[in-house]
Scaffold this motif. Sequence first.
Motif, mmCIF file in Angstrom:
data_model
loop_
_atom_site.group_PDB
_atom_site.id
_atom_site.type_symbol
_atom_site.label_atom_id
_atom_site.label_comp_id
_atom_site.label_asym_id
_atom_site.label_seq_id
_atom_site.Cartn_x
_atom_site.Cartn_y
_atom_site.Cartn_z
ATOM 1 N N GLU A 53 77.223 48.626 28.810
ATOM 2 C CA GLU A 53 75.950 48.617 28.636
ATOM 3 C C GLU A 53 75.321 47.583 28.056
ATOM 4 O OE1 GLU A 53 76.043 51.845 24.936
ATOM 5 O OE2 GLU A 53 74.828 52.339 26.725
ATOM 6 N N ASN A 54 76.339 46.763 27.173
ATOM 7 C CA ASN A 54 75.708 45.594 26.632
ATOM 8 C C ASN A 54 76.106 44.319 27.241
ATOM 9 O OD1 ASN A 54 74.453 46.852 24.385
ATOM 10 N ND2 ASN A 54 76.461 47.270 23.390
ATOM 11 N N LEU A 55 76.673 44.338 28.541
ATOM 12 C CA LEU A 55 77.133 43.171 29.208
ATOM 13 C C LEU A 55 75.709 42.094 29.625
ATOM 14 C CD1 LEU A 55 79.927 42.383 30.434
ATOM 15 C CD2 LEU A 55 78.977 43.126 32.687
ATOM 16 N N GLN A 56 75.883 41.065 29.117
ATOM 17 C CA GLN A 56 75.110 39.981 29.626
ATOM 18 C C GLN A 56 75.612 38.831 30.621
ATOM 19 O OE1 GLN A 56 73.646 38.215 25.973
ATOM 20 N NE2 GLN A 56 73.278 40.290 24.945
ATOM 21 N N GLN A 57 76.463 38.558 30.788
ATOM 22 C CA GLN A 57 77.137 37.759 31.671
ATOM 23 C C GLN A 57 78.206 38.374 32.536
ATOM 24 O OE1 GLN A 57 76.902 36.270 28.419
ATOM 25 N NE2 GLN A 57 75.080 35.123 28.737
ATOM 26 N N LEU A 58 78.261 38.315 34.028
ATOM 27 C CA LEU A 58 79.024 38.831 34.627
ATOM 28 C C LEU A 58 79.500 37.678 35.721
ATOM 29 C CD1 LEU A 58 80.750 41.369 35.669
ATOM 30 C CD2 LEU A 58 78.562 42.073 36.976
ATOM 31 N N ASP A 59 81.042 37.655 36.226
ATOM 32 C CA ASP A 59 81.405 36.903 37.148
ATOM 33 C C ASP A 59 82.102 37.649 38.111
ATOM 34 O OD1 ASP A 59 82.279 34.743 38.871
ATOM 35 O OD2 ASP A 59 83.859 34.093 37.217
ATOM 36 N N LEU A 60 81.690 37.699 39.397
ATOM 37 C CA LEU A 60 82.038 38.307 40.389
ATOM 38 C C LEU A 60 82.443 37.336 41.520
ATOM 39 C CD1 LEU A 60 79.632 41.341 40.601
ATOM 40 C CD2 LEU A 60 82.048 41.402 39.861
ATOM 41 N N SER A 61 82.652 36.112 41.407
ATOM 42 C CA SER A 61 83.019 35.212 42.322
ATOM 43 C C SER A 61 84.332 35.663 43.141
ATOM 44 C CB SER A 61 82.971 33.916 41.793
ATOM 45 O OG SER A 61 84.134 33.579 40.746
ATOM 46 N N ARG A 62 84.426 34.890 44.645
ATOM 47 C CA ARG A 62 85.467 35.273 44.960
ATOM 48 C C ARG A 62 86.145 36.696 45.275
ATOM 49 N NH1 ARG A 62 89.776 31.173 43.130
ATOM 50 N NH2 ARG A 62 91.060 31.901 45.030
ATOM 51 N N ASN A 63 85.247 37.506 45.495
ATOM 52 C CA ASN A 63 85.453 39.039 45.758
ATOM 53 C C ASN A 63 84.560 39.583 47.094
ATOM 54 O OD1 ASN A 63 87.222 39.716 43.505
ATOM 55 N ND2 ASN A 63 85.273 39.359 42.245
ATOM 56 N N PRO A 64 85.360 40.496 47.832
ATOM 57 C CA PRO A 64 84.758 40.778 48.917
ATOM 58 C C PRO A 64 83.668 41.749 48.687
ATOM 59 C CG PRO A 64 86.869 41.958 48.902
ATOM 60 C CD PRO A 64 86.737 40.897 47.610
ATOM 61 N N VAL A 65 82.516 41.326 48.023
ATOM 62 C CA VAL A 65 81.483 42.458 47.436
ATOM 63 C C VAL A 65 80.279 42.038 48.626
ATOM 64 C CG1 VAL A 65 79.788 42.671 45.739
ATOM 65 C CG2 VAL A 65 82.091 42.100 45.172
ATOM 66 N N THR A 66 79.641 43.012 48.813
ATOM 67 C CA THR A 66 78.592 43.271 50.025
ATOM 68 C C THR A 66 77.219 43.293 49.101
ATOM 69 O OG1 THR A 66 78.702 45.350 50.599
ATOM 70 C CG2 THR A 66 79.905 43.717 51.704
ATOM 71 N N GLU A 67 75.998 43.443 50.028
ATOM 72 C CA GLU A 67 74.764 43.639 49.174
ATOM 73 C C GLU A 67 74.912 45.079 48.856
ATOM 74 O OE1 GLU A 67 74.961 42.102 52.037
ATOM 75 O OE2 GLU A 67 74.095 40.458 52.028
ATOM 76 N N LYS A 68 75.458 45.853 49.306
ATOM 77 C CA LYS A 68 75.570 47.498 48.970
ATOM 78 C C LYS A 68 76.166 47.583 47.620
ATOM 79 C CE LYS A 68 77.421 51.756 49.907
ATOM 80 N NZ LYS A 68 78.444 52.581 51.211
#
Length: 418
Positions: free
Chosen positions: A225-240
Amino acid sequence: MYSNEHENVYGSVYVREKGELRRVNSPGNMPRFSSRKLFRRNLSLSLHVESFPQNECGERNGHFVFTYDGQGSLRYTPRPLLDISLQFIAHKIEHVESLTGFPEQMAVRLFTAAEEKQKFMQPSTSARGLQVFSQAYGELVLKSLCLRERCLLLSERMDEIRVFHHLETLDLHGCRLGDHHDFFSHLTSSACSRLVKLFLGANCLSDKGLQRLTAPVRVMKRGLENLQQLDLSRNPVTEKGLGYLTCFHKLQEINISDTNVQLDSRLKRFFRSKMSMVLSVSPLQTFTHSECRTEGWAEQVINQWESKAAELPEKNPKPRTNALQFYGREKFVRETVHSMCNQNQCEEKMSIIHFHKLDLHTPPDHTADTHTHLNSQCGKKRKFSREPEEHLNTQSEAKRSVSPCPLSAEDLELLRSY
């Protein structure tokens, strides 16, 4: 009591009487099992030799410091009692119940002593020893942990890594977590509630992985819940999958480069309305991984784990099968280097998509101004056309307010997932 056996083991014994040396344990002057009187005033001397195990003798020898004086003579001085006590506690660190209230200056020396004794390298004592220090000193033991491209180290030392409950930065880029890794149970627990920066790039995460990652925050309001920076690059993530990230209310920066998300006006509208973020014109410094490093007392311990995990077994000069000879060490190294080169080329060609929190103190960009200006003009035109309809819809709206609001499709999908 003396015997002839002692002469061969410990040598001869001499005493000084009236300025002359005299041997007292010669075979002719002394019976085999009798005491020898050395002085006339009813004084006797007896030699008692104690035998200790080899490990205890080594510990006792460590209680003295041997040095040489100016004349070249050997001299020894006893170690301070504090150093002896710290060495003893470090040797039995897995049996310590708690270090709460123990001074930090002494705790650093105790941690160093335990590290020298390889207590954090042994699987039987490493987890318990690190837990004792982590419970008492928190972020001083380990504040930031970088495991970038170290999936083998994460798998081998998962029990020890779960001990660190005060991490603020965790880099798991390229650790091949997937959507069902065992480390997710720890990552989504209250033990990682202090995390501020989390890097999960190149981990084969899909929308199911993001749903599992955000489930404790969305349902029970705990976890990341205290997360401020998140890196999700190079993952098969969609708008959903990005829709699950709206529960991170403190999120300031996010990296979704090289994903299945298409950068268009719809995506920008989603981040602006749901997460109060705008597209960054220049790449953010947070996601360059230049400032992410391991910090804390256990930094050297992590380096030792890495060096041990990177050790490869020696090549067998006589392979057991032809397959082992074909898939040998040289081919493995060649493929590893080739994959690293391809990875660097992919990172250079990757389209960077960084979003950051909208700063209210800075003026918005030109595109945002034109967008709001067009919306305001459209709003003025629609205002006059909707004035007659407002009176007709007041009664229907009043009736709708009495009936309960039905659940949306998104809410129904969330309930089915749990």
